[in-house]
Design a protein around this motif. Structure first.
Motif, PDB file in Angstrom:
ATOM      1  N   SER A  18      -5.580  -3.531 -56.875  1.00  0.00           N
ATOM      2  CA  SER A  18      -6.353  -4.480 -56.070  1.00  0.00           C
ATOM      3  C   SER A  18      -7.588  -3.817 -55.480  1.00  0.00           C
ATOM      4  O   SER A  18      -8.637  -4.453 -55.347  1.00  0.00           O
ATOM      5  CB  SER A  18      -5.485  -5.065 -54.957  1.00  0.00           C
ATOM      6  OG  SER A  18      -4.918  -4.057 -54.151  1.00  0.00           O
ATOM      7  N   ASP A  78     -13.776 -12.184 -51.297  1.00  0.00           N
ATOM      8  CA  ASP A  78     -12.554 -12.965 -51.092  1.00  0.00           C
ATOM      9  C   ASP A  78     -12.507 -14.176 -52.010  1.00  0.00           C
ATOM     10  O   ASP A  78     -11.459 -14.513 -52.571  1.00  0.00           O
ATOM     11  CB  ASP A  78     -12.468 -13.443 -49.636  1.00  0.00           C
ATOM     12  CG  ASP A  78     -12.219 -12.305 -48.664  1.00  0.00           C
ATOM     13  OD1 ASP A  78     -11.943 -11.178 -49.122  1.00  0.00           O
ATOM     14  OD2 ASP A  78     -12.309 -12.550 -47.440  1.00  0.00           O
ATOM     15  N   ARG A  97     -11.637 -12.989 -55.555  1.00  0.00           N
ATOM     16  CA  ARG A  97     -10.276 -12.468 -55.697  1.00  0.00           C
ATOM     17  C   ARG A  97      -9.212 -13.486 -55.322  1.00  0.00           C
ATOM     18  O   ARG A  97      -8.082 -13.427 -55.807  1.00  0.00           O
ATOM     19  CB  ARG A  97     -10.104 -11.225 -54.827  1.00  0.00           C
ATOM     20  CG  ARG A  97     -10.954 -10.043 -55.225  1.00  0.00           C
ATOM     21  CD  ARG A  97     -10.614  -8.823 -54.370  1.00  0.00           C
ATOM     22  NE  ARG A  97      -9.243  -8.406 -54.617  1.00  0.00           N
ATOM     23  CZ  ARG A  97      -8.415  -7.977 -53.669  1.00  0.00           C
ATOM     24  NH1 ARG A  97      -8.802  -7.943 -52.408  1.00  0.00           N
ATOM     25  NH2 ARG A  97      -7.189  -7.595 -53.976  1.00  0.00           N
ATOM     26  N   GLY A  98      -9.571 -14.397 -54.415  1.00  0.00           N
ATOM     27  CA  GLY A  98      -8.599 -15.382 -53.972  1.00  0.00           C
ATOM     28  C   GLY A  98      -7.686 -14.886 -52.864  1.00  0.00           C
ATOM     29  O   GLY A  98      -6.718 -15.559 -52.515  1.00  0.00           O
ATOM     30  N   VAL A  99      -7.968 -13.704 -52.326  1.00  0.00           N
ATOM     31  CA  VAL A  99      -7.184 -13.140 -51.229  1.00  0.00           C
ATOM     32  C   VAL A  99      -8.128 -12.448 -50.254  1.00  0.00           C
ATOM     33  O   VAL A  99      -9.288 -12.191 -50.583  1.00  0.00           O
ATOM     34  CB  VAL A  99      -6.140 -12.118 -51.736  1.00  0.00           C
ATOM     35  CG1 VAL A  99      -5.066 -12.790 -52.566  1.00  0.00           C
ATOM     36  CG2 VAL A  99      -6.813 -11.007 -52.529  1.00  0.00           C
ATOM     37  N   ASN A 100      -7.628 -12.135 -49.069  1.00  0.00           N
ATOM     38  CA  ASN A 100      -8.415 -11.432 -48.068  1.00  0.00           C
ATOM     39  C   ASN A 100      -8.619  -9.985 -48.492  1.00  0.00           C
ATOM     40  O   ASN A 100      -7.671  -9.275 -48.799  1.00  0.00           O
ATOM     41  CB  ASN A 100      -7.699 -11.493 -46.706  1.00  0.00           C
ATOM     42  CG  ASN A 100      -8.561 -10.966 -45.584  1.00  0.00           C
ATOM     43  OD1 ASN A 100      -9.055  -9.847 -45.638  1.00  0.00           O
ATOM     44  ND2 ASN A 100      -8.725 -11.772 -44.556  1.00  0.00           N
ATOM     45  N   SER A 101      -9.865  -9.538 -48.507  1.00  0.00           N
ATOM     46  CA  SER A 101     -10.194  -8.197 -48.995  1.00  0.00           C
ATOM     47  C   SER A 101     -10.622  -7.238 -47.889  1.00  0.00           C
ATOM     48  O   SER A 101     -11.138  -6.162 -48.179  1.00  0.00           O
ATOM     49  CB  SER A 101     -11.326  -8.287 -50.033  1.00  0.00           C
ATOM     50  OG  SER A 101     -10.984  -9.150 -51.085  1.00  0.00           O
ATOM     51  N   TYR A 143      -1.038  -6.558 -54.011  1.00  0.00           N
ATOM     52  CA  TYR A 143      -2.245  -6.678 -53.210  1.00  0.00           C
ATOM     53  C   TYR A 143      -1.933  -6.202 -51.806  1.00  0.00           C
ATOM     54  O   TYR A 143      -0.990  -6.671 -51.180  1.00  0.00           O
ATOM     55  CB  TYR A 143      -2.751  -8.123 -53.175  1.00  0.00           C
ATOM     56  CG  TYR A 143      -3.449  -8.500 -54.431  1.00  0.00           C
ATOM     57  CD1 TYR A 143      -4.833  -8.473 -54.493  1.00  0.00           C
ATOM     58  CD2 TYR A 143      -2.748  -8.839 -55.571  1.00  0.00           C
ATOM     59  CE1 TYR A 143      -5.509  -8.802 -55.671  1.00  0.00           C
ATOM     60  CE2 TYR A 143      -3.399  -9.155 -56.761  1.00  0.00           C
ATOM     61  CZ  TYR A 143      -4.777  -9.141 -56.786  1.00  0.00           C
ATOM     62  OH  TYR A 143      -5.415  -9.461 -57.948  1.00  0.00           O
ATOM     63  N   ASN A 187      -3.151  -6.290 -48.400  1.00  0.00           N
ATOM     64  CA  ASN A 187      -4.027  -6.921 -47.414  1.00  0.00           C
ATOM     65  C   ASN A 187      -3.323  -6.972 -46.071  1.00  0.00           C
ATOM     66  O   ASN A 187      -2.138  -7.096 -46.013  1.00  0.00           O
ATOM     67  CB  ASN A 187      -4.403  -8.334 -47.850  1.00  0.00           C
ATOM     68  CG  ASN A 187      -5.224  -8.272 -49.119  1.00  0.00           C
ATOM     69  OD1 ASN A 187      -6.339  -7.735 -49.143  1.00  0.00           O
ATOM     70  ND2 ASN A 187      -4.685  -8.835 -50.196  1.00  0.00           N
TER      71      ASN A 187
END
Length: 199
Positions: free
Chosen positions: A90, A110, A113-117, A197, A199
């Motif tokens: 990730s 974000d 990726r579709g997620v909190n980075s 991932y 996060n």
């Protein structure tokens, strides 16, 4: 639990994005004067405590915790030491997105990726692989990120034009941004291949 303690916790979670007085007041349901007093107390305590490695700074009306200047050389040595050179898949994905889309904000990463980075960006920045290159002229003035000279040197790149073409990725495959780093058989041992991932 005191307001100051709650603010300290929120600043820690917010990371480099920081928070404004108004946001703190809304979350904690207290008046701005109380927030200002607590921030001032916290700032003084952290600054005057010789055992505290962090301090509270205010940039463009947003407060955030940062490491003290005195620790800069130690942090650079740590970030580049052999025992912290493993990054997850990730993290590699985040790094690749920034390399290809720079300058880009955390929100931009974000969305891809579709997620909190936030955690990934902080880790990459601490290892001198990415850096702040400016801010967007919009509410909150989000930070823009790009890769560093160290990133270029590590992967043997003379310019960003040396990055593999995205079109080179096989069609009808599960290839992603992180796979781009394998095309030219670069030093992929720098990264592990875990899929979780962080996060």
């Amino acid at each position: 639990m005191t307001i100051k303690m709650q603010i300290h916790g929120l600043l820690f979670v917010a990371g480099e994005d920081g928070v404004s007085r108004e946001e703190l007041a809304q979350v904690l349901a207290v008046d701005l004067e109380s927030i200002s007093n607590a921030l001032q107390q916290l700032q003084i305590e952290l600054q005057e405590n010789p055992e505290s490695p962090i301090e509270l700074v205010n940039y463009n009306q947003r407060y955030r915790l940062v490491t003290k200047k005195e620790l800069e050389s130690v942090l650079v040595d740590f970030a580049r030491s052999p025992f912290v050179t493993q990054l997850s898949r990730s993290a590699v994905e985040t790094l690749a997105i920034i390399a290809y889309r720079q300058p880009i904000t955390r929100m931009g990463v974000d969305q891809i990726r579709g997620v909190n980075s936030a955690a990934m960006i902080q880790r990459l920045q601490s290892r001198d692989l990415i850096k702040e290159v400016g801010r967007v002229e919009s509410p909150g003035r989000p930070i823009l990120y790009a890769v560093t000279d160290y990133f270029m040197d590590y992967f043997g790149l003379k310019s960003l034009n040396d990055l593999p073409e995205i079109q080179e990725l096989p069609l009808n495959s599960e290839a992603s941004y992180s796979d781009l780093f394998n095309i030219k058989e670069w030093q992929v041992d720098f990264f592990d291949e875990e899929n979780e991932y962080e996060n």
